[in-house]
Design an enzyme around this catalytic site. Structure first.
Site, PDB file in Angstrom:
ATOM      1  N   HIS A  18       0.840  -1.205   0.000  1.00 14.20           N
ATOM      2  CA  HIS A  18       0.000   0.000   0.000  1.00 14.20           C
ATOM      3  C   HIS A  18       0.878   1.260   0.000  1.00 14.20           C
ATOM      4  O   HIS A  18       0.615   2.212  -0.715  1.00 14.20           O
ATOM      5  CB  HIS A  18      -0.879   0.041   1.261  1.00 14.20           C
ATOM      6  CG  HIS A  18      -1.952  -0.994   1.320  1.00 14.20           C
ATOM      7  ND1 HIS A  18      -2.130  -1.801   2.420  1.00 14.20           N
ATOM      8  CD2 HIS A  18      -2.916  -1.350   0.434  1.00 14.20           C
ATOM      9  CE1 HIS A  18      -3.170  -2.607   2.210  1.00 14.20           C
ATOM     10  NE2 HIS A  18      -3.662  -2.361   1.013  1.00 14.20           N
ATOM     11  N   LYS A  42     -16.986  -6.368   6.414  1.00 16.14           N
ATOM     12  CA  LYS A  42     -15.766  -7.178   6.529  1.00 16.14           C
ATOM     13  C   LYS A  42     -15.366  -7.312   7.988  1.00 16.14           C
ATOM     14  O   LYS A  42     -15.428  -6.347   8.737  1.00 16.14           O
ATOM     15  CB  LYS A  42     -14.625  -6.479   5.776  1.00 16.14           C
ATOM     16  CG  LYS A  42     -14.666  -6.684   4.278  1.00 16.14           C
ATOM     17  CD  LYS A  42     -13.337  -6.314   3.673  1.00 16.14           C
ATOM     18  CE  LYS A  42     -13.350  -6.452   2.164  1.00 16.14           C
ATOM     19  NZ  LYS A  42     -12.066  -6.060   1.578  1.00 16.14           N
ATOM     20  N   ARG A  91      -1.940  -5.701  -8.426  1.00 17.04           N
ATOM     21  CA  ARG A  91      -0.807  -6.587  -8.176  1.00 17.04           C
ATOM     22  C   ARG A  91      -0.670  -7.551  -9.343  1.00 17.04           C
ATOM     23  O   ARG A  91       0.078  -7.332 -10.267  1.00 17.04           O
ATOM     24  CB  ARG A  91      -1.007  -7.334  -6.851  1.00 17.04           C
ATOM     25  CG  ARG A  91      -0.794  -6.460  -5.641  1.00 17.04           C
ATOM     26  CD  ARG A  91      -1.389  -7.050  -4.403  1.00 17.04           C
ATOM     27  NE  ARG A  91      -2.850  -7.054  -4.464  1.00 17.04           N
ATOM     28  CZ  ARG A  91      -3.633  -7.348  -3.452  1.00 17.04           C
ATOM     29  NH1 ARG A  91      -3.116  -7.720  -2.309  1.00 17.04           N
ATOM     30  NH2 ARG A  91      -4.938  -7.294  -3.573  1.00 17.04           N
ATOM     31  N   SER A 129      -2.967  -7.792   2.727  1.00 16.26           N
ATOM     32  CA  SER A 129      -3.262  -7.605   4.154  1.00 16.26           C
ATOM     33  C   SER A 129      -3.757  -8.904   4.789  1.00 16.26           C
ATOM     34  O   SER A 129      -3.413  -9.220   5.933  1.00 16.26           O
ATOM     35  CB  SER A 129      -4.331  -6.528   4.346  1.00 16.26           C
ATOM     36  OG  SER A 129      -3.869  -5.286   3.914  1.00 16.26           O
TER      37      SER A 129
HETATM   38  P1  ADP Z   1     -10.030  -3.297  -0.405  1.00 12.15           P
HETATM   39  O1  ADP Z   1     -10.710  -4.035   0.705  1.00 12.15           O
HETATM   40  O2  ADP Z   1     -10.719  -2.045  -0.828  1.00 12.15           O
HETATM   41  O3  ADP Z   1      -9.604  -4.142  -1.568  1.00 12.15           O
HETATM   42  P2  ADP Z   1      -7.276  -3.231   0.427  1.00 12.15           P
HETATM   43  O4  ADP Z   1      -6.725  -2.522   1.608  1.00 12.15           O
HETATM   44  O5  ADP Z   1      -7.204  -4.702   0.429  1.00 12.15           O
HETATM   45  O6  ADP Z   1      -8.737  -2.709   0.308  1.00 12.15           O
HETATM   46  O7  ADP Z   1      -6.605  -2.663  -0.883  1.00 12.15           O
HETATM   47  C1  ADP Z   1      -6.720  -1.337  -1.316  1.00 12.15           C
HETATM   48  C2  ADP Z   1      -6.113  -1.207  -2.686  1.00 12.15           C
HETATM   49  O8  ADP Z   1      -4.713  -1.443  -2.603  1.00 12.15           O
HETATM   50  C3  ADP Z   1      -6.641  -2.192  -3.717  1.00 12.15           C
HETATM   51  O9  ADP Z   1      -6.683  -1.561  -4.977  1.00 12.15           O
HETATM   52  C4  ADP Z   1      -5.622  -3.302  -3.708  1.00 12.15           C
HETATM   53  O10 ADP Z   1      -5.562  -3.988  -4.941  1.00 12.15           O
HETATM   54  C5  ADP Z   1      -4.354  -2.499  -3.473  1.00 12.15           C
HETATM   55  N1  ADP Z   1      -3.305  -3.307  -2.855  1.00 12.15           N
HETATM   56  C6  ADP Z   1      -3.382  -4.143  -1.809  1.00 12.15           C
HETATM   57  N2  ADP Z   1      -2.202  -4.728  -1.547  1.00 12.15           N
HETATM   58  C7  ADP Z   1      -1.338  -4.234  -2.468  1.00 12.15           C
HETATM   59  C8  ADP Z   1       0.032  -4.472  -2.777  1.00 12.15           C
HETATM   60  N3  ADP Z   1       0.767  -5.359  -2.100  1.00 12.15           N
HETATM   61  N4  ADP Z   1       0.579  -3.789  -3.800  1.00 12.15           N
HETATM   62  C9  ADP Z   1      -0.174  -2.928  -4.521  1.00 12.15           C
HETATM   63  N5  ADP Z   1      -1.464  -2.672  -4.307  1.00 12.15           N
HETATM   64  C10 ADP Z   1      -2.047  -3.316  -3.304  1.00 12.15           C
END
Ligand code: ADP
Length: 164
Positions: A18, A42, A91, A129
């Site tokens: 992130h 969630k 990703r 995450s």
């Molecule tokens: P959500 O529940 O909205 O998917 P996340 O916190 O899981 O929220 O992810 C927010 C955004 O960040 C999403 O677009 C996700 O694809 C991206 N994201 C999550 N992990 C990574 C990572 N390791 N590298 C790049 N982008 C990521």
């Protein structure tokens, strides 16, 4: 005021992946707001205020990045902030289906919104995450996936749970 970009997500917890996206967005846009979703559907490890605190600590090096919480429709939030750009991280191909669905949905809700996908550094391609939460739950260190501040918080969280 310049170009404002909103980066929404659960951030439960914020990972180095992130942060990589935040850094890239901060170089491309004048102002970036990390919007922590108050997503009641969630199951979460960290509360919204804990997730806010984590993001606040992590974005200190970036003067043009702020953090906020968001609970309603994303497009309404963008309108309120006079922003048109939505940042999402991509990703691997496995992200595409869900991300395209979301982007298409938001475009239908508001023609003004443009989703911009950013790709993290290769080392973060398989970082999620959910994986970090699982590793922490099983008692392993998470320093390679998250900032030291988050790793400490995870350790405390799961140590507390184990004694409950
Ligand atoms: P959500 O529940 O909205 O998917 P996340 O916190 O899981 O929220 O992810 C927010 C955004 O960040 C999403 O677009 C996700 O694809 C991206 N994201 C999550 N992990 C990574 C990572 N390791 N590298 C790049 N982008 C990521």
């Amino acid at each position: 005021m310049g170009r404002i970009a909103i980066y929404p997500g659960s951030f439960d917890p914020l990972t180095r992946g992130h942060l990589d996206i935040i850094q890239r967005a901060s170089r491309l846009f004048d102002h970036v707001i990390v919007a922590v979703a108050n997503n009641s559907t969630k199951r979460q490890v960290f509360s919204v205020s804990e997730r806010l605190e984590i993001v606040e600590e992590a974005i200190r090096p970036f003067p043009n990045v702020d953090v906020d919480t968001i609970s309603g429709l994303l497009v309404d939030y963008l309108k309120a902030k006079k922003a048109r750009i939505l940042i999402r991280g991509l990703r691997a191909v496995s992200d595409m289906d869900y991300e395209f669905q979301l982007a298409s949905f938001n475009r239908r809700l508001s023609k003004d919104v443009e989703t911009v996908f950013l790709m993290p550094d290769d080392q973060y391609t398989y970082l999620a995450s959910s994986m970090v939460r699982e590793v922490a739950r099983l008692g392993a260190g998470t320093e390679q996936f998250v900032t030291p501040f988050v790793a400490r918080k995870l350790r405390l969280k799961f140590a507390k749970r184990a004694t409950q």
